[in-house]
Design a protein around this motif. Structure first.
Motif, PDB file in Angstrom:
ATOM      1  N   SER A 326       0.841  -1.191   0.000  1.00 15.21           N
ATOM      2  CA  SER A 326       0.000   0.000   0.000  1.00 15.21           C
ATOM      3  C   SER A 326       0.876   1.240   0.000  1.00 15.21           C
ATOM      4  O   SER A 326       1.987   1.239   0.542  1.00 15.21           O
ATOM      5  N   SER A 354      -1.008  13.595  -5.099  1.00 14.56           N
ATOM      6  CA  SER A 354      -1.368  12.722  -6.205  1.00 14.56           C
ATOM      7  C   SER A 354      -1.874  13.522  -7.385  1.00 14.56           C
ATOM      8  O   SER A 354      -2.557  14.548  -7.231  1.00 14.56           O
ATOM      9  N   GLN A 469       2.849   4.588  -7.553  1.00 12.94           N
ATOM     10  CA  GLN A 469       1.974   5.634  -8.063  1.00 12.94           C
ATOM     11  C   GLN A 469       1.429   5.273  -9.444  1.00 12.94           C
ATOM     12  O   GLN A 469       0.252   5.508  -9.735  1.00 12.94           O
ATOM     13  N   THR A 471       0.938   2.291 -10.591  1.00  9.27           N
ATOM     14  CA  THR A 471      -0.052   1.226 -10.426  1.00  9.27           C
ATOM     15  C   THR A 471      -1.393   1.800  -9.986  1.00  9.27           C
ATOM     16  O   THR A 471      -2.459   1.398 -10.482  1.00  9.27           O
ATOM     17  N   GLU A 472      -1.360   2.765  -9.045  1.00 11.04           N
ATOM     18  CA  GLU A 472      -2.605   3.409  -8.622  1.00 11.04           C
ATOM     19  C   GLU A 472      -3.273   4.145  -9.771  1.00 11.04           C
ATOM     20  O   GLU A 472      -4.487   4.062  -9.966  1.00 11.04           O
ATOM     21  N   GLU A 476      -7.014   3.478 -11.544  1.00  9.85           N
ATOM     22  CA  GLU A 476      -8.032   4.505 -11.791  1.00  9.85           C
ATOM     23  C   GLU A 476      -8.406   4.558 -13.265  1.00  9.85           C
ATOM     24  O   GLU A 476      -9.585   4.693 -13.619  1.00  9.85           O
TER      25      GLU A 476
END
Length: 704
Positions: A326, A354, A469, A471-472, A476
Motif C-alpha cells: 500500500s 497525487s 503511483q 499502479t494506482e 483509476e
C-alpha cells in the motif's frame, strides 16, 4: 576429590585418551596418503594428538599421583587449545591475494598471548610463585579465557562457512561447541566459587571424548570437508561482540576473584553481588540500540576498508521495500530502510500530492514529529536537490554553507532539531520527493561512501514509489475505462432506440390516421420505454444485465426480428428447423441477433438478399446470417471487427459487434465470420443448447 570420583575421572580420561589416540593414528595415516598436506590438517592432527596426551597423562596422574604427570596433562591441555586455535584461524584466512581485515588479523596475536599467559601461569603454579596472587586462581582464569576465545573463533568459522560446506562442518562444530561450553561452565563456576566442581571435573574426559565420533563423521563426509571461507562485516560484528562480552566477563571475574581474595568474611558475598551486577549491566548494554550502533560503526571504521557490506545492505533494503504494497506503508518502509542504513532512529518522507502538484508535503514518518508544512517544488532547496542529486548534510551546511551554493533551508526545516540528512528521491530527471533522516544514534562520518550509498538507495526507493503511483493511476484508468465501456454500450443502445423512434415519427406524418399504425406506434413506444428502463438499471447496477439467465427460444426471437424488418420495409428470409433453445438473457440475445441482421441490411442493397438460418450443428445452437452486400476485407475481419470503435459504417460507433462478441463468449459460444469484398458476408453464431424435457423422467417408468 573422593575415591569414587577419582576412579570415575580416571576411566573418563582413559576413555578420552584412547579415542583421541586412535583418531590421531588414522589422521596421520590419511595425511601420509595425501600430499601435500594443508595447514588446517596439520593443526587438526596437533589438536587431536595433544588431546590424546592430555587424556592419558591425567589418567596416569589420577592413578599414580605423580606431579610430573599433572604438569604434562596441563601442558597437553594447552597444546590441545593451541591446535584448535590454529585449525580455526587457518580456516578464517582469506583467499590468496586478499587482505585480512585489521580486526580479524589481531586474532592470532590474541591467541598467542592467551597461550603464553597460560604457559606462564603453569610455571607460576609449578614453582609456587605468587607475584599476581594465588596460582590456582590464575590457572582458572586462564582456562576460562581460553574457552571463551575458542568459542569466538568457532562462531567466526561456522558463520562464514559456505553453504555447500556447512553440512560437512556441522558435526565438528557441534562437538567443539559442546566441549568449549563445558570447559567454560566448569572454569567460570570455579572462578566464582574458587573451587572446581568435583562431579563436573570427573566427567570432563568423557565429555571431550564425545568429540571424536563427530570429527570422524566430518572427515568421512568429504575429503575436503571444510573449504576456505570469507570474512563478512556482519560476522565480524557478531564475533567482535561475542569477544568483547567474553573479555568483559573475564575482567569482572578477575575483579571478583581479587574482591573475594582480599574481602575477608565479606569476600564471597561481595563477589556474587559484583558478578550479578555485571551480568545485568551486560544485558542492558546488549539491548541498547545506541551501544550496538556505536559498536557497529567502530567495527566498520577500523576493521574494514569499506564501511558497508553492500550485498547485505542491498538485500536488506530491497526486502524492506518489498514488505508492503500500500502507498502509506510503502512510504514508511522507505524511511525505515534508509534510516537503518545509518543507525538513524527514523525520519520523514515528503512527496508531491497525487496527480502532480506544486508542493511537497509530509506523507510518511517514523519517530519524527508530524508537520503540515509544505515545500514548493520551485524552492531553492528543491531546485538544488533536483539539479545536483546530492545528499544534504545539515550539520555540514550549518558550518560551511558555501559548499551548497545558493541553496537555502526553509524555516520549518531549520526548526526541526532532529533533522540530519536530506536524501532526494529521483526517477530519471524528475524528483518525486525527499526523505529527511533524524540524527543517528552513533557519531557517523558522512563521507563519500555514505553519500553514494544513500544516493543509490534513494533512486531505488524512488523507483518503488514511482511504480506504486503508476499502479494506482493504472487502476483509476481501468475504472474509468470500465465506466466508459459501459457508457458506450448504453449510448449504442440509445442510438438504436432513437433510430427506431425517428423512423416511427417520420412515418407518423403520413400514417397518423391509420388505426393499425397507431397500434404499432403504441407498441413501439412501450418497447422503447422498457428498453430505456433496462438501460437505467444497467447503469445503476453495472454492465451485467439484470435478471438471471434462463432458457430462451431462439425461433421466437428470429420471428420477432423478421417482423420488425418487415415493418421497416425490408425482407428477411428465414429458415427454421426444429425447436432450438439456448441459455441466456432473452432481451440481450435478441439485441445481438438483431444487430447482426441490421448490419446485414445496412451493407446490402434493397434488391439484395439477407437470409437467417436457425438449426442445430454438432450439439450447438447455430444461427447463420448471410447477405449479398458489400462485404469486408480479410484484414478488417481479423484485426478490427470485434474491437471497440472499429466500424465500416459512416455513422457507426463499432460497439455492437464488440458487445456481441463478449456476450457470446460469456455464454460459452463463439462467432465466426466469413466475408469477401463486394460479394457478401456470412456470420455464424454458435451457442450452447438448452434441452427441455416436455415430460418428467418419472413418466417413463411403467407402473404394473
Amino acid at each position: 576429590m573422593d575415591r569414587e570420583n577419582v576412579v570415575l575421572a580416571a576411566w573418563s580420561y582413559a576413555f578420552a585418551g584412547s579415542l583421541y589416540l586412535v583418531l590421531a593414528l588414522r589422521l596421520f595415516w590419511t595425511m601420509r596418503l595425501s600430499r601435500p598436506q594443508s595447514a588446517s590438517s596439520v593443526y587438526l592432527l596437533v589438536a587431536v594428538f595433544a588431546s590424546a596426551v592430555w587424556g592419558c597423562a591425567d589418567m596416569a596422574f589420577l592413578l599414580s599421583g605423580q606431579p610430573g604427570l599433572l604438569m604434562l596433562g596441563r601442558v597437553g591441555d594447552l597444546l590441545r587449545y593451541a591446535g584448535w586455535f590454529g585449525f580455526m584461524l587457518v580456516l578464517c584466512r582469506p583467499n590468496l591475494g586478499e587482505k585480512l581485515p585489521a580486526g580479524i588479523a589481531a586474532l592470532p596475536a590474541i591467541a598467542v598471548i592467551l597461550l603464553l599467559f597460560g604457559l606462564v601461569v603453569q610455571g607460576f603454579a609449578w614453582f609456587d610463585i605468587k607475584w599476581l596472587g594465588e596460582a590456582s586462581g590464575l590457572l582458572l582464569m586462564s582456562a576460562m579465557s581460553l574457552s571463551v576465545f575458542a568459542l569466538v573463533l568457532l562462531e567466526q568459522v561456522y558463520r562464514n562457512v559456505t553453504d555447500d560446506s556447512r553440512w560437512n562442518v556441522k558435526p565438528v562444530s557441534l562437538g567443539l561447541a559442546g566441549t568449549f561450553l563445558f570447559d567454560l561452565y566448569l572454569y567460570s563456576q570455579a572462578v566464582l566459587f574458587n573451587q572446581l566442581d568435583a562431579d563436573a571435573l570427573s566427567i570432563r574426559g568423557a565429555v571431550h571424548a564425545l568429540m571424536v565420533p563427530l570429527i570422524f563423521l566430518s572427515t568421512t563426509r568429504r575429503r575436503d570437508w571444510i573449504s576456505k571461507i570469507r570474512i563478512s562485516q556482519k560476522a565480524a560484528f557478531h564475533s567482535a561482540t561475542l569477544f568483547a562480552a567474553g573479555v568483559y566477563l573475564l575482567f569482572i571475574s578477575g575483579v571478583g576473584y581479587y574482591v573475594r581474595y582480599f574481602g575477608g568474611e565479606w569476600g564471597r558475598a561481595l563477589q556474587l553481588g559484583l558478578v550479578f551486577s555485571a551480568i545485568v549491566g551486560l544485558m542492558i548494554l546488549a539491548l541498547s540500540g545506541s551501544v550496538r550502533a556505536k559498536f557497529r560503526v567502530l567495527i566498520g571504521k577500523h576493521f574494514f576498508r569499506y564501511r558497508y557490506d553492500y550485498r547485505e545492505e542491498w538485500l536488506k533494503f530491497t526486502q524492506t521495500l518489498s514488505t508492503n504494497n500500500s502507498p502509506e506503508e510503502m512510504g514508511q518502509q522507505v524511511v525505515r530502510g534508509l534510516a537503518d542504513m545509518l543507525e538513524s532512529p527514523g525520519g520523514g518522507l515528503w512527496m508531491k500530492s497525487s496527480g502532480g502538484g506544486t508542493v511537497f508535503r509530509q506523507t510518511a514518518r517514523r519517530n519524527l514529529a508530524e508537520t503540515t508544512d509544505t515545500e514548493p517544488v520551485d524552492s531553492p532547496l528543491c531546485r538544488f536537490l533536483a539539479s545536483s542529486g546530492w545528499v544534504v548534510n545539515l550539520a555540514e551546511y550549518r558550518s560551511y554553507p558555501q559548499r551548497y551554493g545558493a541553496m537555502a533551508l526553509p524555516g520549518w526545516l531549520q526548526q526541526m532539531p532532529q533533522a540530519w540528512l536530506i536524501v532526494p528521491l529521483i526517477v530519471g530527471h524528475d524528483m518525486i520527493g525527499f526523505v529527511v533522516l533524524a540524527s543517528a544514534r552513533a557519531n557517523i562520518d558522512v563521507n563519500w561512501e555514505v553519500n553514494d550509498l544513500l544516493k543509490t538507495a534513494g533512486r531505488q526507493a524512488a523507483s518503488f514509489l514511482s511504480q506504486m503511483q503508476a499502479t494506482e493511476a493504472l487502476l483509476e484508468v481501468r475504472k474509468f475505462d470500465a465506466f466508459n465501456r459501459m457508457s458506450a454500450f448504453v449510448v449504442h443502445d440509445l442510438k438504436n432506440i432513437v433510430t427506431q423512434l425517428s423512423l416511427m415519427l417520420k412515418n407518423a406524418k403520413r400514417l397518423h390516421a391509420n388505426p393499425e399504425f397507431q397500434q404499432d406506434m403504441l407498441m413501439t413506444v412501450e418497447n422503447s420505454l422498457d428498453r430505456m428502463r433496462q438501460l437505467m438499471l444497467q447503469l445503476r447496477e453495472g454492465a451485467t444485465p439484470t435478471g438471471t439467465a434462463v432458457g430462451v427460444d431462439l425461433a421466437a426471437i428470429v420471428q420477432r426480428i423478421a417482423a420488425v424488418a418487415t415493418s421497416r420495409g425490408r425482407h428477411l428470409e428465414v429458415k427454421l428447423g426444429e425447436r432450438v433453445v439456448t441459455r441466456g438473457h432473452e432481451e440481450r440475445l435478441e439485441r445481438i441477433v438483431g444487430h447482426v441482421v441490421q448490419n446485414a441490411f445496412d451493407a446490402t442493397e434493397l434488391s439484395g438478399l439477407v437470409q437467417l438460418t436457425l438449426d442445430r450443428a454438432s450439439g450447438q445452437a447455430r444461427i447463420v446470417v448471410e447477405d449479398t452486400g458489400q462485404g469486408m476485407s480479410e484484414e478488417f475481419v481479423r484485426e478490427r471487427l470485434f474491437k471497440p470503435f472499429q466500424t465500416t459504417k459512416q455513422a457507426g460507433m463499432g460497439i455492437g459487434a464488440y458487445e456481441s462478441f463478449l456476450y457470446v463468449q460469456e455464454l460459452g459460444g463463439k462467432i465466426l465470420v466469413q466475408s469477401e469484398l463486394n460479394k457478401g458476408t456470412q456470420v455464424t453464431i454458435l451457442l450452447p443448447l438448452f434441452d427441455l424435457q416436455p415430460h418428467s423422467d418419472l413418466q417413463l417408468l411403467d407402473v404394473p
